[in-house]
Design a protein around this motif. Structure first.
Motif, PDB file in Angstrom:
ATOM      1  N   PHE A   1      38.938  29.128  47.129  1.00  0.00           N
ATOM      2  CA  PHE A   1      38.971  30.535  46.763  1.00  0.00           C
ATOM      3  C   PHE A   1      39.027  30.688  45.239  1.00  0.00           C
ATOM      4  CE2 PHE A   1      39.203  32.676  50.764  1.00  0.00           C
ATOM      5  CZ  PHE A   1      39.716  31.734  51.641  1.00  0.00           C
ATOM      6  N   ILE A   2      38.649  31.859  44.767  1.00  0.00           N
ATOM      7  CA  ILE A   2      38.603  32.108  43.328  1.00  0.00           C
ATOM      8  C   ILE A   2      40.016  32.334  42.807  1.00  0.00           C
ATOM      9  CG2 ILE A   2      37.678  33.617  41.545  1.00  0.00           C
ATOM     10  CD1 ILE A   2      35.392  34.266  43.461  1.00  0.00           C
ATOM     11  N   SER A   3      40.328  31.727  41.673  1.00  0.00           N
ATOM     12  CA  SER A   3      41.665  31.859  41.091  1.00  0.00           C
ATOM     13  C   SER A   3      41.703  33.041  40.113  1.00  0.00           C
ATOM     14  CB  SER A   3      42.028  30.575  40.339  1.00  0.00           C
ATOM     15  OG  SER A   3      41.159  30.416  39.227  1.00  0.00           O
ATOM     16  N   PRO A   4      42.896  33.546  39.779  1.00  0.00           N
ATOM     17  CA  PRO A   4      43.013  34.648  38.812  1.00  0.00           C
ATOM     18  C   PRO A   4      42.342  34.354  37.479  1.00  0.00           C
ATOM     19  CG  PRO A   4      45.091  34.345  39.967  1.00  0.00           C
ATOM     20  CD  PRO A   4      44.200  33.201  40.375  1.00  0.00           C
ATOM     21  N   ILE A   5      42.395  33.084  37.026  1.00  0.00           N
ATOM     22  CA  ILE A   5      41.823  32.740  35.732  1.00  0.00           C
ATOM     23  C   ILE A   5      40.307  32.940  35.734  1.00  0.00           C
ATOM     24  CG2 ILE A   5      41.499  30.289  36.240  1.00  0.00           C
ATOM     25  CD1 ILE A   5      42.666  31.822  32.897  1.00  0.00           C
ATOM     26  N   THR A   6      39.661  32.767  36.895  1.00  0.00           N
ATOM     27  CA  THR A   6      38.211  32.984  36.983  1.00  0.00           C
ATOM     28  C   THR A   6      37.881  34.461  36.749  1.00  0.00           C
ATOM     29  OG1 THR A   6      38.058  31.189  38.590  1.00  0.00           O
ATOM     30  CG2 THR A   6      36.168  32.692  38.424  1.00  0.00           C
ATOM     31  N   PHE A   7      38.627  35.339  37.414  1.00  0.00           N
ATOM     32  CA  PHE A   7      38.422  36.771  37.208  1.00  0.00           C
ATOM     33  C   PHE A   7      38.662  37.153  35.749  1.00  0.00           C
ATOM     34  CE2 PHE A   7      39.127  37.125  41.846  1.00  0.00           C
ATOM     35  CZ  PHE A   7      38.042  37.929  42.171  1.00  0.00           C
ATOM     36  N   GLN A   8      39.704  36.601  35.165  1.00  0.00           N
ATOM     37  CA  GLN A   8      40.035  36.934  33.780  1.00  0.00           C
ATOM     38  C   GLN A   8      38.936  36.477  32.833  1.00  0.00           C
ATOM     39  OE1 GLN A   8      44.149  36.452  32.787  1.00  0.00           O
ATOM     40  NE2 GLN A   8      43.694  35.818  30.682  1.00  0.00           N
ATOM     41  N   THR A   9      38.377  35.317  33.095  1.00  0.00           N
ATOM     42  CA  THR A   9      37.319  34.781  32.244  1.00  0.00           C
ATOM     43  C   THR A   9      36.045  35.607  32.352  1.00  0.00           C
ATOM     44  OG1 THR A   9      38.220  32.547  32.497  1.00  0.00           O
ATOM     45  CG2 THR A   9      35.933  32.734  31.734  1.00  0.00           C
ATOM     46  N   LEU A  10      35.689  35.985  33.576  1.00  0.00           N
ATOM     47  CA  LEU A  10      34.440  36.714  33.809  1.00  0.00           C
ATOM     48  C   LEU A  10      34.504  38.168  33.338  1.00  0.00           C
ATOM     49  CD1 LEU A  10      33.490  35.391  37.373  1.00  0.00           C
ATOM     50  CD2 LEU A  10      32.390  34.808  35.203  1.00  0.00           C
ATOM     51  N   THR A  11      35.669  38.791  33.447  1.00  0.00           N
ATOM     52  CA  THR A  11      35.775  40.216  33.133  1.00  0.00           C
ATOM     53  C   THR A  11      36.311  40.493  31.736  1.00  0.00           C
ATOM     54  OG1 THR A  11      38.038  40.419  34.000  1.00  0.00           O
ATOM     55  CG2 THR A  11      36.215  40.713  35.561  1.00  0.00           C
ATOM     56  N   GLY A  12      37.045  39.555  31.188  1.00  0.00           N
ATOM     57  CA  GLY A  12      37.673  39.808  29.891  1.00  0.00           C
ATOM     58  C   GLY A  12      38.942  40.627  30.000  1.00  0.00           C
ATOM     59  N   PHE A  13      39.386  40.871  31.232  1.00  0.00           N
ATOM     60  CA  PHE A  13      40.621  41.611  31.469  1.00  0.00           C
ATOM     61  C   PHE A  13      41.635  40.695  32.144  1.00  0.00           C
ATOM     62  CE2 PHE A  13      37.527  45.023  31.166  1.00  0.00           C
ATOM     63  CZ  PHE A  13      38.216  45.990  30.417  1.00  0.00           C
ATOM     64  N   PRO A  14      42.926  40.948  31.928  1.00  0.00           N
ATOM     65  CA  PRO A  14      43.929  40.130  32.612  1.00  0.00           C
ATOM     66  C   PRO A  14      43.869  40.356  34.118  1.00  0.00           C
ATOM     67  CG  PRO A  14      44.955  42.000  31.500  1.00  0.00           C
ATOM     68  CD  PRO A  14      43.533  41.954  31.035  1.00  0.00           C
ATOM     69  N   ALA A  15      44.044  39.280  34.891  1.00  0.00           N
ATOM     70  CA  ALA A  15      44.093  39.373  36.346  1.00  0.00           C
ATOM     71  C   ALA A  15      45.560  39.407  36.756  1.00  0.00           C
ATOM     72  CB  ALA A  15      43.381  38.190  36.984  1.00  0.00           C
ATOM     73  N   ARG A  16      46.009  40.549  37.163  1.00  0.00           N
ATOM     74  CA  ARG A  16      47.432  40.715  37.488  1.00  0.00           C
ATOM     75  C   ARG A  16      47.659  40.462  38.971  1.00  0.00           C
ATOM     76  NH1 ARG A  16      46.668  45.534  34.017  1.00  0.00           N
ATOM     77  NH2 ARG A  16      47.434  44.983  31.935  1.00  0.00           N
ATOM     78  N   THR A  17      48.737  39.777  39.285  1.00  0.00           N
ATOM     79  CA  THR A  17      49.054  39.448  40.681  1.00  0.00           C
ATOM     80  C   THR A  17      50.504  39.741  41.051  1.00  0.00           C
ATOM     81  OG1 THR A  17      49.607  37.158  40.073  1.00  0.00           O
ATOM     82  CG2 THR A  17      47.315  37.610  40.722  1.00  0.00           C
ATOM     83  N   ASP A  18      51.362  39.927  40.059  1.00  0.00           N
ATOM     84  CA  ASP A  18      52.805  40.012  40.300  1.00  0.00           C
ATOM     85  C   ASP A  18      53.319  41.426  40.076  1.00  0.00           C
ATOM     86  OD1 ASP A  18      55.488  39.605  40.612  1.00  0.00           O
ATOM     87  OD2 ASP A  18      55.703  38.136  38.998  1.00  0.00           O
ATOM     88  N   LEU A  19      53.891  42.009  41.105  1.00  0.00           N
ATOM     89  CA  LEU A  19      54.440  43.365  40.992  1.00  0.00           C
ATOM     90  C   LEU A  19      55.575  43.427  39.978  1.00  0.00           C
ATOM     91  CD1 LEU A  19      54.752  46.311  41.925  1.00  0.00           C
ATOM     92  CD2 LEU A  19      56.128  45.476  43.845  1.00  0.00           C
ATOM     93  N   PHE A  20      56.350  42.373  39.902  1.00  0.00           N
ATOM     94  CA  PHE A  20      57.537  42.409  39.052  1.00  0.00           C
ATOM     95  C   PHE A  20      57.379  41.602  37.762  1.00  0.00           C
ATOM     96  CE2 PHE A  20      59.036  43.098  43.408  1.00  0.00           C
ATOM     97  CZ  PHE A  20      59.616  44.349  43.248  1.00  0.00           C
TER      98      PHE A  20
END
Length: 354
Positions: A1-20
């Motif tokens: 599966f795609i990791s948060p860092i992949t989304f961040q690299t492709l979009t240039g935006f931080p990939a947030r996963t943690d509510l707190f």
């Protein structure tokens, strides 16, 4: 599966996963997300996330963000066909539609489990096109003034009693709310209902058919579009009793007279206004609607099949007709969805005029 860092690299935006995570005095992630976004698109939308949103659960960053947004939310379902057709999942989808959520319908095809059916994620290009359509709707009525009526009028018999009908006003209020959200200036002439006034809408409260006629005549001259969604009583008592009719006085005789045909009178006063009427029928639905569109000189009519129990319901069955005949038919859709369909049809017809 795609990791948060992949989304961040492709979009240039931080990939947030943690509510707190990353909370600070001036920044709370789910509130910051909600205030920043122009729209929220959930791809893929599983049965689990659809159920959580429908129940108002906000126990992770995504659901907490969705609970806080005031912008359009689009869900793109993707799951096994049996799960998609599960009555509980369908109930959750219908509930969310009623509350203004949008769905990019899943496609038919081969699923991850190896079977075929409806539940495959819609093609990405279709989801993007759907998003563009939803965002375009936000301001497509911004230059227009709408006059909309709603509710069932009350024709007084005495200080206690009146003649009325089963209209809840939900359709008219949904139209007013949707038109305002799409940028229109809206005046809502409302007979008595139990509904809260839509935000940003000017509401004129009336009781009787005559009251509604007077209010509509006052605001019609400045309107670009009239939508007569109110259920106006056809008859009113000839004589109003100033004192309550006592039960012991025997069965009273109440003579009736016709009320004004509001939409017909206004259509006779029109300059260039676009006029939409409604027809609630038990039989010969589309035939009767065609007769009314000609008799009342309407541009468009919405025909309601009242055999479906639409009064007081959040859902409706409608046929849209113009002078040439039936444009489209819609079964068991939410009144909010019906409002969007009607307004989009009005916008298209006005665009064709220009």
């Amino acid at each position: 599966f795609i990791s948060p860092i992949t989304f961040q690299t492709l979009t240039g935006f931080p990939a947030r996963t943690d509510l707190f995570g990353n909370w600070s005095k001036n920044y709370i992630p789910h509130i910051g997300n909600a205030q920043w976004a122009d729209a929220v698109v959930v791809i893929p939308a599983t049965a689990n996330i659809i159920g959580k949103i429908a129940c108002g659960i906000a126990d992770d960053l995504l659901t907490a963000t969705i609970a806080a947004v005031t912008v359009p939310v689009i869900l793109a379902p993707s799951m096994n066909s049996a799960m998609y057709e599960n009555p509980i999942v369908q109930k959750n989808i219908a509930f969310l539609r009623q509350h203004g959520y949008y769905f990019a319908e899943p496609a038919w095809g081969r699923l991850a489990c190896g079977t075929e059916g409806r539940g495959r994620l819609a093609p990405v290009e279709d989801i993007v096109a759907f998003l563009e359509k939803v965002l375009t709707l936000q301001d497509d009525l911004s230059s227009l003034k709408f006059l909309i009526t709603a509710g069932g009028t009350r024709e007084p018999i005495d200080p206690v009693r009146y003649i009325s009908n089963r209209s809840s006003g939900k359709m008219g209020y949904a139209l007013a709310e949707a038109a305002r959200r799409r940028g229109a200036s809206v005046t809502l002439v409302s007979a008595p209902t139990c509904l809260s006034p839509p935000p940003g809408v000017r509401v004129v409260h009336v009781e009787s058919a005559l009251d509604m006629l007077k209010a509509c005549e006052e605001h019609f001259v400045d309107a670009d579009v009239l939508i007569m969604a109110a259920a106006v009583a056809d008859y009113t008592p000839e004589n109003y009793r100033r004192q309550k009719i006592k039960k012991g006085q025997g069965v009273p005789e109440i003579n009736l007279k016709p009320t004004p045909d509001i939409v017909k009178e206004l259509s006779g006063q029109r300059k260039a206004q676009f006029i939409v009427g409604f027809a609630a029928e038990t039989d010969d639905l589309e035939y009767n609607a065609r007769q009314k569109i000609i008799d009342k000189d309407l541009d468009l009519i919405v025909a309601n099949d009242i055999n479906k129990g639409i009064f007081g319901s959040d859902n409706t069955w409608i046929s849209l007709l113009d002078r040439q005949g039936v444009i489209a038919r819609y079964s068991d859709i939410s009144k909010k969805e019906a409002a969007e369909i009607i307004l989009s049809t009005v916008a298209e017809r006005l665009s064709d005029r220009n």
